[in-house]
Design a protein around this motif. Structure first.
Motif, PDB file in Angstrom:
ATOM      1  N   ALA A  30       0.849  -1.198   0.000  1.00 38.62           N
ATOM      2  CA  ALA A  30       0.000   0.000   0.000  1.00 38.62           C
ATOM      3  C   ALA A  30       0.880   1.243   0.000  1.00 38.62           C
ATOM      4  N   VAL A  31       0.468   2.243  -0.768  1.00 32.08           N
ATOM      5  CA  VAL A  31       1.201   3.510  -0.828  1.00 32.08           C
ATOM      6  C   VAL A  31       0.202   4.666  -0.700  1.00 32.08           C
ATOM      7  N   PRO A  32       0.624   5.756  -0.045  1.00 33.01           N
ATOM      8  CA  PRO A  32      -0.294   6.893   0.094  1.00 33.01           C
ATOM      9  C   PRO A  32      -0.501   7.609  -1.230  1.00 33.01           C
ATOM     10  N   VAL A  33      -1.709   8.110  -1.423  1.00 37.34           N
ATOM     11  CA  VAL A  33      -2.030   8.910  -2.605  1.00 37.34           C
ATOM     12  C   VAL A  33      -2.187  10.367  -2.209  1.00 37.34           C
ATOM     13  N   GLY A  34      -2.914  10.610  -1.129  1.00 36.95           N
ATOM     14  CA  GLY A  34      -3.102  11.982  -0.689  1.00 36.95           C
ATOM     15  C   GLY A  34      -4.267  12.125   0.257  1.00 36.95           C
ATOM     16  N   VAL A  35      -4.629  13.373   0.486  1.00 36.70           N
ATOM     17  CA  VAL A  35      -5.725  13.714   1.388  1.00 36.70           C
ATOM     18  C   VAL A  35      -6.679  14.623   0.629  1.00 36.70           C
ATOM     19  N   LEU A  36      -7.963  14.335   0.764  1.00 29.77           N
ATOM     20  CA  LEU A  36      -8.990  15.127   0.085  1.00 29.77           C
ATOM     21  C   LEU A  36      -9.981  15.671   1.105  1.00 29.77           C
ATOM     22  N   ALA A 124      -4.931   5.723   5.865  1.00 27.76           N
ATOM     23  CA  ALA A 124      -5.499   4.961   4.742  1.00 27.76           C
ATOM     24  C   ALA A 124      -4.492   3.925   4.248  1.00 27.76           C
ATOM     25  N   THR A 125      -3.220   4.294   4.252  1.00 27.20           N
ATOM     26  CA  THR A 125      -2.167   3.375   3.817  1.00 27.20           C
ATOM     27  C   THR A 125      -2.036   2.207   4.788  1.00 27.20           C
ATOM     28  N   VAL A 126      -2.059   2.500   6.079  1.00 27.42           N
ATOM     29  CA  VAL A 126      -1.999   1.439   7.089  1.00 27.42           C
ATOM     30  C   VAL A 126      -3.195   0.505   6.932  1.00 27.42           C
ATOM     31  N   MET A 127      -4.383   1.085   6.792  1.00 26.21           N
ATOM     32  CA  MET A 127      -5.603   0.282   6.651  1.00 26.21           C
ATOM     33  C   MET A 127      -5.536  -0.604   5.409  1.00 26.21           C
ATOM     34  N   LEU A 128      -5.128  -0.019   4.285  1.00 25.49           N
ATOM     35  CA  LEU A 128      -5.065  -0.799   3.045  1.00 25.49           C
ATOM     36  C   LEU A 128      -3.998  -1.886   3.148  1.00 25.49           C
ATOM     37  N   GLN A 129      -2.878  -1.591   3.796  1.00 26.75           N
ATOM     38  CA  GLN A 129      -1.836  -2.609   3.952  1.00 26.75           C
ATOM     39  C   GLN A 129      -2.339  -3.774   4.801  1.00 26.75           C
ATOM     40  N   LEU A 130      -3.054  -3.468   5.876  1.00 23.24           N
ATOM     41  CA  LEU A 130      -3.633  -4.534   6.701  1.00 23.24           C
ATOM     42  C   LEU A 130      -4.608  -5.377   5.880  1.00 23.24           C
ATOM     43  N   PHE A 131      -5.421  -4.706   5.078  1.00 19.46           N
ATOM     44  CA  PHE A 131      -6.359  -5.411   4.198  1.00 19.46           C
ATOM     45  C   PHE A 131      -5.602  -6.329   3.238  1.00 19.46           C
ATOM     46  N   LEU A 132      -4.586  -5.795   2.576  1.00 17.10           N
ATOM     47  CA  LEU A 132      -3.818  -6.589   1.611  1.00 17.10           C
ATOM     48  C   LEU A 132      -3.150  -7.785   2.289  1.00 17.10           C
ATOM     49  N   ASP A 133      -2.573  -7.538   3.457  1.00 15.30           N
ATOM     50  CA  ASP A 133      -1.904  -8.627   4.180  1.00 15.30           C
ATOM     51  C   ASP A 133      -2.885  -9.739   4.536  1.00 15.30           C
ATOM     52  N   GLU A 135      -5.650 -10.415   2.916  1.00 13.40           N
ATOM     53  CA  GLU A 135      -6.135 -11.029   1.680  1.00 13.40           C
ATOM     54  C   GLU A 135      -5.093 -11.954   1.057  1.00 13.40           C
ATOM     55  N   VAL A 136      -3.848 -11.540   1.092  1.00  7.93           N
ATOM     56  CA  VAL A 136      -2.792 -12.313   0.441  1.00  7.93           C
ATOM     57  C   VAL A 136      -2.455 -13.561   1.245  1.00  7.93           C
ATOM     58  N   LYS A 137      -2.280 -13.394   2.555  1.00  9.70           N
ATOM     59  CA  LYS A 137      -1.960 -14.512   3.447  1.00  9.70           C
ATOM     60  C   LYS A 137      -0.831 -15.379   2.899  1.00  9.70           C
ATOM     61  N   VAL A 138       0.238 -14.733   2.498  1.00  3.63           N
ATOM     62  CA  VAL A 138       1.381 -15.450   1.943  1.00  3.63           C
ATOM     63  C   VAL A 138       2.468 -15.555   3.003  1.00  3.63           C
ATOM     64  N   ASP A 139       2.934 -16.755   3.234  1.00  7.75           N
ATOM     65  CA  ASP A 139       4.065 -16.965   4.124  1.00  7.75           C
ATOM     66  C   ASP A 139       5.324 -16.923   3.265  1.00  7.75           C
ATOM     67  N   PRO A 140       6.193 -15.904   3.453  1.00  3.60           N
ATOM     68  CA  PRO A 140       7.375 -15.784   2.595  1.00  3.60           C
ATOM     69  C   PRO A 140       8.298 -16.994   2.679  1.00  3.60           C
ATOM     70  N   LEU A 141       8.228 -17.760   3.759  1.00  5.01           N
ATOM     71  CA  LEU A 141       9.079 -18.941   3.882  1.00  5.01           C
ATOM     72  C   LEU A 141       8.583 -20.093   3.019  1.00  5.01           C
ATOM     73  N   GLU A 142       7.323 -20.022   2.597  1.00  4.13           N
ATOM     74  CA  GLU A 142       6.767 -21.100   1.779  1.00  4.13           C
ATOM     75  C   GLU A 142       6.934 -20.851   0.285  1.00  4.13           C
ATOM     76  N   ARG A 143       7.461 -19.698  -0.082  1.00  3.59           N
ATOM     77  CA  ARG A 143       7.665 -19.410  -1.508  1.00  3.59           C
ATOM     78  C   ARG A 143       8.739 -20.316  -2.073  1.00  3.59           C
ATOM     79  N   LYS A 144       8.524 -20.715  -3.286  1.00  4.49           N
ATOM     80  CA  LYS A 144       9.515 -21.558  -3.951  1.00  4.49           C
ATOM     81  C   LYS A 144      10.231 -20.732  -5.003  1.00  4.49           C
ATOM     82  N   PRO A 145      11.546 -20.907  -5.117  1.00  8.79           N
ATOM     83  CA  PRO A 145      12.306 -20.124  -6.109  1.00  8.79           C
ATOM     84  C   PRO A 145      11.944 -20.484  -7.532  1.00  8.79           C
TER      85      PRO A 145
END
Length: 145
Positions: A30-36, A124-133, A135-145
């Protein structure tokens, strides 16, 4: 074919008392876009178009007991506008996102005036990052090269 979360584009909205913090994702980050200002329907639709957003994630303000705050009504009203515009919307618990963002700024030595300008986008960035994390539920140790 269903796209993975990392291949989809999300816009995160954090409704503050007077402003809306906006964030988007780049893959699973997640990356910030701005404030409106709060009444920024056209600008948000512009972001949705500009960034080819698949779904908008709206932070739902909840109390510690999990009940909706009064500002949740405003977030839901705004979601109805987005849905009527053909936008997919999902709600996400935004408890503590502003606190987390504020603490990070303080840890960087930022003052209250500096924080006030961008805390909504950071939340908003923190919230979206939590959402993405979640949703993805990826364990980096389980990735295969």
């Amino acid at each position: 074919m269903v796209k993975s979360v990392a291949d989809r584009f999300f816009l995160g909205l954090d409704f503050g008392s007077t402003r809306i913090g906006v964030a988007r994702n780049c893959g699973s980050l997640a990356v910030p876009v701005g404030v409106l200002p709060r009444a920024s329907c056209a600008e948000i639709l512009g972001y949705i178009s500009r960034y080819s957003i698949d779904e908008v994630v709206i932070g739902l303000p909840l109390t510690l007991a999990g009940k909706e705050k009064q500002s949740a009504r405003l977030a839901k009203e705004f979601s109805r506008f987005l849905v009527s515009s053909g936008v997919q919307v999902r709600f996400f618990d935004e408890r503590f996102t502003t606190v987390i963002a504020t603490q990070k700024f303080y840890s960087l030595g930022k003052g209250v005036k500096q924080i006030r300008k961008c805390v909504d986008a950071a939340a908003a960035t923190v919230m979206l990052q939590l959402f993405l994390d979640m949703e993805v539920k990826v364990d980096p140790l389980e990735r295969k090269p």
